[in-house]
Design a protein around this motif. Sequence first.
Motif, mmCIF file in Angstrom:
data_model
loop_
_atom_site.group_PDB
_atom_site.id
_atom_site.type_symbol
_atom_site.label_atom_id
_atom_site.label_comp_id
_atom_site.label_asym_id
_atom_site.label_seq_id
_atom_site.Cartn_x
_atom_site.Cartn_y
_atom_site.Cartn_z
ATOM 1 N N VAL A 89 45.103 18.024 -68.638
ATOM 2 C CA VAL A 89 46.129 17.102 -68.170
ATOM 3 C C VAL A 89 45.673 15.651 -68.342
ATOM 4 O O VAL A 89 46.435 14.803 -68.825
ATOM 5 C CB VAL A 89 46.470 17.391 -66.687
ATOM 6 C CG1 VAL A 89 47.431 16.340 -66.158
ATOM 7 C CG2 VAL A 89 47.070 18.770 -66.560
ATOM 8 N N SER A 92 45.816 14.604 -72.041
ATOM 9 C CA SER A 92 46.946 15.122 -72.827
ATOM 10 C C SER A 92 47.557 14.074 -73.744
ATOM 11 O O SER A 92 48.145 14.427 -74.769
ATOM 12 C CB SER A 92 48.009 15.640 -71.889
ATOM 13 O OG SER A 92 48.422 14.579 -71.065
ATOM 14 N N TRP A 93 47.425 12.786 -73.412
ATOM 15 C CA TRP A 93 48.022 11.748 -74.257
ATOM 16 C C TRP A 93 47.309 11.641 -75.591
ATOM 17 O O TRP A 93 47.791 11.047 -76.538
ATOM 18 C CB TRP A 93 47.969 10.394 -73.551
ATOM 19 C CG TRP A 93 46.636 10.105 -72.944
ATOM 20 C CD1 TRP A 93 46.241 10.431 -71.683
ATOM 21 C CD2 TRP A 93 45.516 9.498 -73.567
ATOM 22 N NE1 TRP A 93 44.947 10.051 -71.487
ATOM 23 C CE2 TRP A 93 44.477 9.461 -72.631
ATOM 24 C CE3 TRP A 93 45.292 8.951 -74.847
ATOM 25 C CZ2 TRP A 93 43.214 8.938 -72.921
ATOM 26 C CZ3 TRP A 93 44.046 8.424 -75.125
ATOM 27 C CH2 TRP A 93 43.025 8.428 -74.165
ATOM 28 N N ILE A 147 40.657 26.051 -72.188
ATOM 29 C CA ILE A 147 41.169 24.774 -72.676
ATOM 30 C C ILE A 147 42.147 24.932 -73.837
ATOM 31 O O ILE A 147 43.254 24.382 -73.760
ATOM 32 C CB ILE A 147 39.996 23.807 -72.970
ATOM 33 C CG1 ILE A 147 39.465 23.360 -71.614
ATOM 34 C CG2 ILE A 147 40.430 22.633 -73.836
ATOM 35 C CD1 ILE A 147 38.327 22.420 -71.638
ATOM 36 N N PHE A 154 50.622 23.219 -72.585
ATOM 37 C CA PHE A 154 50.919 21.897 -72.048
ATOM 38 C C PHE A 154 51.599 21.026 -73.092
ATOM 39 O O PHE A 154 52.526 20.274 -72.779
ATOM 40 C CB PHE A 154 49.619 21.227 -71.580
ATOM 41 C CG PHE A 154 49.844 20.019 -70.746
ATOM 42 C CD1 PHE A 154 50.097 20.153 -69.388
ATOM 43 C CD2 PHE A 154 49.830 18.756 -71.308
ATOM 44 C CE1 PHE A 154 50.327 19.043 -68.613
ATOM 45 C CE2 PHE A 154 50.065 17.648 -70.537
ATOM 46 C CZ PHE A 154 50.314 17.796 -69.181
ATOM 47 N N PRO A 159 58.689 16.546 -72.299
ATOM 48 C CA PRO A 159 58.380 15.368 -71.467
ATOM 49 C C PRO A 159 59.581 14.897 -70.662
ATOM 50 O O PRO A 159 59.411 14.201 -69.651
ATOM 51 C CB PRO A 159 57.935 14.325 -72.483
ATOM 52 C CG PRO A 159 58.353 14.824 -73.804
ATOM 53 C CD PRO A 159 58.456 16.301 -73.719
ATOM 54 N N LEU A 180 55.098 20.265 -63.263
ATOM 55 C CA LEU A 180 54.123 20.633 -64.293
ATOM 56 C C LEU A 180 53.434 21.958 -63.985
ATOM 57 O O LEU A 180 53.332 22.833 -64.838
ATOM 58 C CB LEU A 180 53.075 19.520 -64.445
ATOM 59 C CG LEU A 180 53.606 18.226 -65.038
ATOM 60 C CD1 LEU A 180 52.531 17.164 -65.042
ATOM 61 C CD2 LEU A 180 54.097 18.478 -66.455
#
Lengths: 264, 299
Positions: A89, A92-93, A147, A154, A159, A180
């Motif tokens: 998380v 994530s960007w 992961i 994810f 979004p 989420l």
Amino acid sequence: MISNKNIFSRWVNLCITVGTYIFLYVPVVVIVLFSFNKSDVSIKWQGFSLKWYAKLFSSPEILSAFKVSITVAIWATLLSVVIGTCFVVAISWWKSRFVTLLFYPNIVLPEIVLAIGILSMFAFLKVPLGYTSLIVGHTLIGLGFVIPIVRARFIELDPILTEASLDLGATYFTTFKKVLLPLMSPSLIASALIAFTLSLDDFLISFFCSSPKVETLSIYVYAQLKSMVDPTINAISTCFLVLSSVGIIVLCAFKVVDQVLTHE
Amino acid sequence: MKRVKKFFKEDIPFFFAFPAMLWQILFLYVPLFILFGYSLFTYVPVLGKNVFSLQHYLQLFKPAYFKVAANSFWLAIETTVICILVAYPTAYFVALQMRLKKMRTLFIFFLMLPSWMNFIVQVYAWFFLLKKESVLSLLLYKIGLTSEPINMLNNHFSMLVGMVYCYLPFMILPLYSVLEKMDKKLIEASADLGANRFQTFKKVTLPLSMPGLLVGLFLVFIPAFGEFAIPDLLGGAKNAYWGTIIVDKFMKYRNWQSGSAVGLSSVLFPLIVIVSLYGAYRLISFLRRRNVYKNVGSK
């Protein structure tokens, strides 16, 4: 029709496939069958009995090994899922594949190298072996699977849902908890199951990183194989089989096998 | 959208990523460096201290180690080749030739199930089947293939069976996942353009399944080279294998410096083999392609 343009005819491949299944399942079936055998000599079938299971649950050695295995597996699962999810998380960007690449060695490196690495690290830090080293090692293996799986899920999340939640006035924490987390839960459960099973299955890390006092079930079975074998091991094996099949059946229910296969 | 980006990029503190990264660095990358460091030093009793030397790596090329490496390489090669020969048709069948398309996942599930059992239990299963008073030896005796119930344990065959049993799913799965994703029309197109089965396989299917084969090689060949438990339990610990040496150095002789060198080379040696094999494959196909174009050009 494709089949007559393939390298081998369908029938040859069918035979090989059936052979593979027989090869994979004969040992399993024999072991499960003989764990219910009355006889001591373990060759002749003398009727159904549960006495090896009774023996299993009355042996303090096996019970303590079982306790160690389960404790380590639970801790390793919790740790790898929690810190793995936090990692996914928080990062994530960052869209690059490099992020998960960092965790590839956990899967690709042979376990024996991971094991001697952890052993030397613990010797270097002068921490005695035991629960800590076992949990550290098993968490490392768990992270390698948690992961990629959690991240795959994810990234797929829309979004807009997060945006809607924020627009409707939810706080960041509520958004995480109510939007989420539920959306990610299939992948969380799946990766938890994988981490748990891998920890139960592990032999090499347990072999190097356990102390004589803290031994997992696989070390116990190994020691038995080295000295003398009695049908109790059949009963232990059946328990292992049941545990991992439950895990994998739940995995299939969540369609994660498909997901992992198509993503990796 | 901006807000979502901000949410993930700024509002979730970066330090949430730290535990996993710390774990990874502290227990995987640093230990590898420690092992590497260990392997570069030798304890000299006369001086009473550790001295930098490459001795631990150089001694790996001595005849005694050479024999062990040959044993391990031979075992790993046999395992890998048998695994490919069995796994390719199986994966091919399940991915492309099975009529029950909806059952595919179920079939793959049943292929994976045994490998989800405890590793030692898998080894034990064959131990139980191959020992002298076992179902299998009795069966062979009853149908008259052997004159008495024989012991099939503690030889090369039993070891190989165990190796293939434990590593087979790691070859099937990657192969299945590439074959399943492959565009089936390509096979048909190739056949329509006049290629026979073997040409289609060589020019279309094999190159397209190469990534899966490569992953399978990584997952089978490298660990098989350093395998320790199966030769130890099913092979009767007759010959020394690379994995046996690692375990002996760490657990028996407590010579960690030499053990680290052996341990790191258990990855390095097979990796070199795979990389050079793959390199050769790419080089050959590159040269062949260039030749084809040259011929086309000259015509």
